[in-house]
Structures are given as structure tokens and as C-alpha cells.
Write an enzyme that holds these catalytic residues in place. Structure first.
Site, PDB file in Angstrom:
ATOM      1  N   GLY A   7      37.371  49.828  57.464  1.00 18.55           N
ATOM      2  CA  GLY A   7      37.054  49.843  56.355  1.00 18.55           C
ATOM      3  C   GLY A   7      35.331  51.015  56.647  1.00 18.55           C
ATOM      4  N   ALA A   8      35.456  51.975  55.746  1.00 20.54           N
ATOM      5  CA  ALA A   8      34.552  52.623  55.421  1.00 20.54           C
ATOM      6  C   ALA A   8      34.117  52.581  54.274  1.00 20.54           C
ATOM      7  CB  ALA A   8      34.590  54.396  56.225  1.00 20.54           C
ATOM      8  N   VAL A  11      30.477  48.450  51.962  1.00 18.03           N
ATOM      9  CA  VAL A  11      30.062  47.568  53.374  1.00 18.03           C
ATOM     10  C   VAL A  11      30.270  47.872  54.815  1.00 18.03           C
ATOM     11  CG1 VAL A  11      30.412  45.152  54.519  1.00 18.03           C
ATOM     12  CG2 VAL A  11      30.331  45.051  51.699  1.00 18.03           C
ATOM     13  N   ASP A  31      39.513  53.721  59.083  1.00 19.08           N
ATOM     14  CA  ASP A  31      39.611  53.509  57.029  1.00 19.08           C
ATOM     15  C   ASP A  31      41.285  53.821  56.526  1.00 19.08           C
ATOM     16  OD1 ASP A  31      38.155  52.506  54.354  1.00 19.08           O
ATOM     17  OD2 ASP A  31      39.559  53.363  54.338  1.00 19.08           O
ATOM     18  N   ARG A  80      37.493  41.967  44.089  1.00 22.01           N
ATOM     19  CA  ARG A  80      37.776  41.574  42.701  1.00 22.01           C
ATOM     20  C   ARG A  80      38.225  42.076  41.873  1.00 22.01           C
ATOM     21  NH1 ARG A  80      37.456  34.505  41.929  1.00 22.01           N
ATOM     22  NH2 ARG A  80      38.590  34.738  40.047  1.00 22.01           N
ATOM     23  N   HIS A 173      31.562  30.103  51.846  1.00 21.41           N
ATOM     24  CA  HIS A 173      31.246  31.394  51.135  1.00 21.41           C
ATOM     25  C   HIS A 173      31.952  31.426  50.042  1.00 21.41           C
ATOM     26  CE1 HIS A 173      28.618  35.196  50.874  1.00 21.41           C
ATOM     27  NE2 HIS A 173      30.098  35.393  50.539  1.00 21.41           N
TER      28      HIS A 173
HETATM   29  N1  APR Z   1      42.490  49.224  57.133  1.00 22.06           N
HETATM   30  C1  APR Z   1      41.317  49.651  56.777  1.00 22.06           C
HETATM   31  N2  APR Z   1      41.048  50.304  55.726  1.00 22.06           N
HETATM   32  C2  APR Z   1      41.331  49.393  54.409  1.00 22.06           C
HETATM   33  C3  APR Z   1      43.107  49.081  54.279  1.00 22.06           C
HETATM   34  C4  APR Z   1      43.320  48.818  55.859  1.00 22.06           C
HETATM   35  N3  APR Z   1      44.672  48.216  55.663  1.00 22.06           N
HETATM   36  N4  APR Z   1      42.939  48.504  53.176  1.00 22.06           N
HETATM   37  C5  APR Z   1      41.554  48.603  52.281  1.00 22.06           C
HETATM   38  N5  APR Z   1      40.970  49.136  53.501  1.00 22.06           N
HETATM   39  C6  APR Z   1      40.001  50.066  53.078  1.00 22.06           C
HETATM   40  C7  APR Z   1      39.405  50.561  51.528  1.00 22.06           C
HETATM   41  O1  APR Z   1      40.000  52.152  51.783  1.00 22.06           O
HETATM   42  C8  APR Z   1      38.280  50.997  51.637  1.00 22.06           C
HETATM   43  O2  APR Z   1      37.718  51.969  52.237  1.00 22.06           O
HETATM   44  O3  APR Z   1      38.607  49.169  53.375  1.00 22.06           O
HETATM   45  C9  APR Z   1      37.061  50.195  52.277  1.00 22.06           C
HETATM   46  C10 APR Z   1      36.662  48.614  51.571  1.00 22.06           C
HETATM   47  O4  APR Z   1      35.485  49.381  50.911  1.00 22.06           O
HETATM   48  P1  APR Z   1      35.201  49.071  49.550  1.00 22.06           P
HETATM   49  O5  APR Z   1      36.280  49.101  48.139  1.00 22.06           O
HETATM   50  O6  APR Z   1      33.445  49.468  49.152  1.00 22.06           O
HETATM   51  O7  APR Z   1      34.793  47.861  49.798  1.00 22.06           O
HETATM   52  P2  APR Z   1      33.167  46.992  50.111  1.00 22.06           P
HETATM   53  O8  APR Z   1      32.528  47.095  49.009  1.00 22.06           O
HETATM   54  O9  APR Z   1      33.124  47.760  51.448  1.00 22.06           O
HETATM   55  O10 APR Z   1      34.025  45.291  50.707  1.00 22.06           O
HETATM   56  C11 APR Z   1      34.716  45.108  51.565  1.00 22.06           C
HETATM   57  O11 APR Z   1      33.533  42.802  52.051  1.00 22.06           O
HETATM   58  O12 APR Z   1      31.683  42.276  51.206  1.00 22.06           O
HETATM   59  C12 APR Z   1      33.132  42.473  51.459  1.00 22.06           C
HETATM   60  O13 APR Z   1      33.995  41.561  49.282  1.00 22.06           O
HETATM   61  C13 APR Z   1      33.897  42.095  50.071  1.00 22.06           C
HETATM   62  O14 APR Z   1      35.661  42.314  51.147  1.00 22.06           O
HETATM   63  C14 APR Z   1      35.268  43.232  50.528  1.00 22.06           C
HETATM   64  C15 APR Z   1      35.164  43.983  51.659  1.00 22.06           C
END
Ligand code: APR
Length: 311
Positions: A7-8, A11, A31, A80, A173
């Protein structure tokens, strides 16, 4: 050392940046969105000569380059959205976690894994049940963040430095988290010396609502600087074998009279992952609250068990 960040988004990318800045590990980001991890990794690599570290960073959509990782941090998922129930979120992020777990089990089965995606206690459970990683190499990040929020609010109230505030937040949490006000201190002086019970209760409630307060301000998206910093504190403890005692969503089996559950407890982190769940003396109220929190987590796991058949 090598770390993979899944996940890029906010966070994940911030965590990768902090890992690099601290010189903790080479980083691979993965990602599903084409170009996102690769683009951010190239940008971070170009910051290295200016920031002055020599860690390598790369990104992509494949799990192959995660091979040989010492540590994996999972931040994949969605936040969410308005109108979305907790069940809807669990269904989507639970499904993502199960898929990510299988990919990582093939790519880097010897890694230590930190789950960050919400709902944290259930996603940590799902990661473990879907992969073959042993319980001591699977953990979730929540307690360090919740504790950092509690420490910040205490310091702001008392007027000192948050670094001097020592505290611990256990449990799930979410609304059922358990801030250990009885053990909180400022440079060893009990918190009750500085604050009355009503003020402490107000700060505890603000800590419980800490994530929602930020969502309310940002409107689109949730917190990421403190979540990333908290994750990197755990990453450092593992990669540098620091044996730090931190509040971690770890597998408990017997400690605190709880069996076979991932829940926020004090744990010693080192190179092998969760090296010990440490028994800390709790007041009767705190132990009761921890058990109530465990009930919440078990009920969310039951919801997941019902949902996963429909995926
Ligand atoms: N494999 C890899 N990456 C994925 C997948 C997957 N199957 N599905 C979604 N993603 C990526 C998205 O493309 C996105 O870039 O996960 C990333 C999530 O990033 P953000 O939407 O910016 O969310 P973020 O604020 O980083 O939070 C991520 O961490 O703190 C927790 O509650 C928060 O569950 C959330 C997670």
C-alpha cells in the site's frame, strides 16, 4: 535489512519515507494502482542525495521483489467513506488482507509482519488465518499510536513535553481501547499528581476519539503522520533488535486470562518479532475493560467469519 511496504497511499508512503530517513532498511513498495508505488519510490530515491541516506527504494505492483524481506508493513485498504457501515469496510479490507496475506506467504515467508490496515484487530487476525506465518511474527500497530495520542493530550494539558509523558494504551483499536491511566506518569511522577480524575477522563475520551477527530478535520482521508511514525518505532525495535516494550496488537494465549486472540497488550519486540507478551499488573477496572475490549474484537471476528463466505 530489507522492508516491504504494502500500500503506497498516505500511511504506506510516509512509513517508507521515515524508514529511509532513519536508514533502517532498503524499501520495496507494492500497490495495486499501476505506477503509484514505482512513481513514489523514484521520487523518494531522488530525495536520498539531499537527505543524505544510502538506502535503496523501489516500487511496483508485483510481489516477487518482496522476496527476502526481513519486515513487511501492510497499509493496503480503503478508508471508511460516508454512508459505509463498519461491516462494508470489514468486507472490503478483510478481502484485501486475505489476498495480500497469500501473496506475502509465497514471496517472503520468513518476514516479521506489522499490519496497519483497519479494522486493525480483525485484519491482524485475518492476515494470520490466511497465511502460514507463526503468531509471533504477526502483529498489528495500534497501541503505539493510541499511546502517542494520549501522551500528546496529557502534555498539552499539563504544559510540558510529551516526551516526558510515559503511558500505555491496551486493548482493541477503537472505542473499546484501554488507556492505563493508573500507570501514566510524567518523568516518574504519577499523572494524578498533576491532573484530577475528571480531566484524566476527558483526555482518555479524546484519545478514544483520536482517529475520528482527525477524519473530521481532514474530511477526505485519515491520519497518517502519527500512524507512520508509530509503525516505524515498531520497525526499528524489530530490525535493530532493540527488545523494546511497546503496546502491540499481539497474539495472547493465556496472558491476562485471554486465549487465542490478537489484542493490544504490552509486548517485547526484537528481531524474532513478538518475543514476549509481558504481564503488567492492572487494576481490576483495567482488567475488566481489557476483557470487554476482547469481547468486541471477538464479535468483529464472528462478523468476518460470516462475511468471508460471501466474498
Ligand atoms: N494490494 C496493494 N495495495 C492496495 C490493495 C491491494 N490489494 N488495495 C488497495 N491498495 C492500496 C490503494 O491503492 C492505496 O494506495 O492501499 C493504499 C491505501 O492508501 P490510502 O487510501 O491513502 O489510505 P491510508 O490513509 O494510507 O490508510 C491505509 O491504514 O491507518 C490505516 O485506516 C487506515 O486502513 C487504512 C490504511
Amino acid at each position: 535489512m530489507k522492508a516491504t511496504v504494502v500500500g503506497a497511499g498516505n500511511v504506506g508512503a510516509t512509513t517508507a519515507e521515515y524508514l529511509l530517513r532513519e536508514g533502517l532498511a532498503d524499501v520495496y513498495m507494492v500497490d495495486v494502482v499501476e505506477g503509484l508505488a514505482a512513481g513514489k519510490a523514484l521520487d523518494m530515491a531522488q530525495a536520498a542525495p539531499v537527505l543524505g541516506h544510502s538506502c535503496r527504494v523501489s516500487g511496483g505492483t508485483e510481489y516477487g521483489p518482496a522476496e527476502g524481506s526481513d519486515l513487511v508493513i501492510i497499509t493496503a485498504g480503503i478508508a471508511r467513506k460516508p454512508g459505509m457501515s463498519r461491516e462494508d469496510l470489514l468486507k472490503i479490507n478483510g478481502g484485501i488482507m486475505a489476498q495480500v496475506a497469500q501473496n506475502l506467504w509465497h514471496a517472503c515467508p520468513n518476514a516479521v509482519v506489522i499490519v496497519v490496515s483497519n479494522p486493525l484487530d480483525v485484519t491482524t487476525h485475518i492476515f494470520h488465518e490466511t497465511s502460514g506465518f507463526p503468531t509471533h511474527r504477526v502483529m498489528g500497530m495500534a497501541g503505539v499510536l493510541d499511546t502517542a495520542r494520549f501522551r500528546t493530550f496529557i502534555a498539552r494539558e499539563v504544559g510540558g513535553s510529551a516526551e516526558d509523558v510515559s503511558a500505555m494504551v491496551l486493548g482493541g483499536h477503537g472505542d473499546s481501547m484501554v488507556p492505563l491511566a493508573s500507570q501514566a506518569s510524567i518523568s516518574g511522577v504519577p499523572l494524578t499528581h498533576f491532573l484530577d480524575d475528571d480531566t484524566i477522563a476527558r483526555l482518555v475520551q479524546r484519545t478514544r476519539d483520536g482517529g475520528a477527530e482527525i477524519v473530521g478535520l481532514l474530511k477526505t482521508g485519515s491520519a497518517f503522520y502519527a500512524p507512520a511514525a508509530s509503525t516505524v518505532q515498531m520497525a526499528s525495535a524489530i530490525l535493530r533488535d532493540e527488545k523494546r516494550l511497546l503496546p502491540v496488537c499481539a497474539h495472547v494465549n493465556g496472558q491476562y486470562d485471554l486465549r487465542n486472540l490478537f489484542l493490544g497488550v504490552p509486548a517485547r519486540l526484537g528481531r524474532r518479532g513478538v518475543e514476549e507478551v509481558v504481564p503488567v499488573e492492572l487494576t481490576a477496572d483495567e482488567l475488566y475493560a481489557l476483557h470487554e475490549s476482547a469481547k468486541h474484537v471477538r464479535s468483529a471476528i464472528e462478523t468476518w467469519n460470516a462475511l468471508k463466505g460471501t466474498l
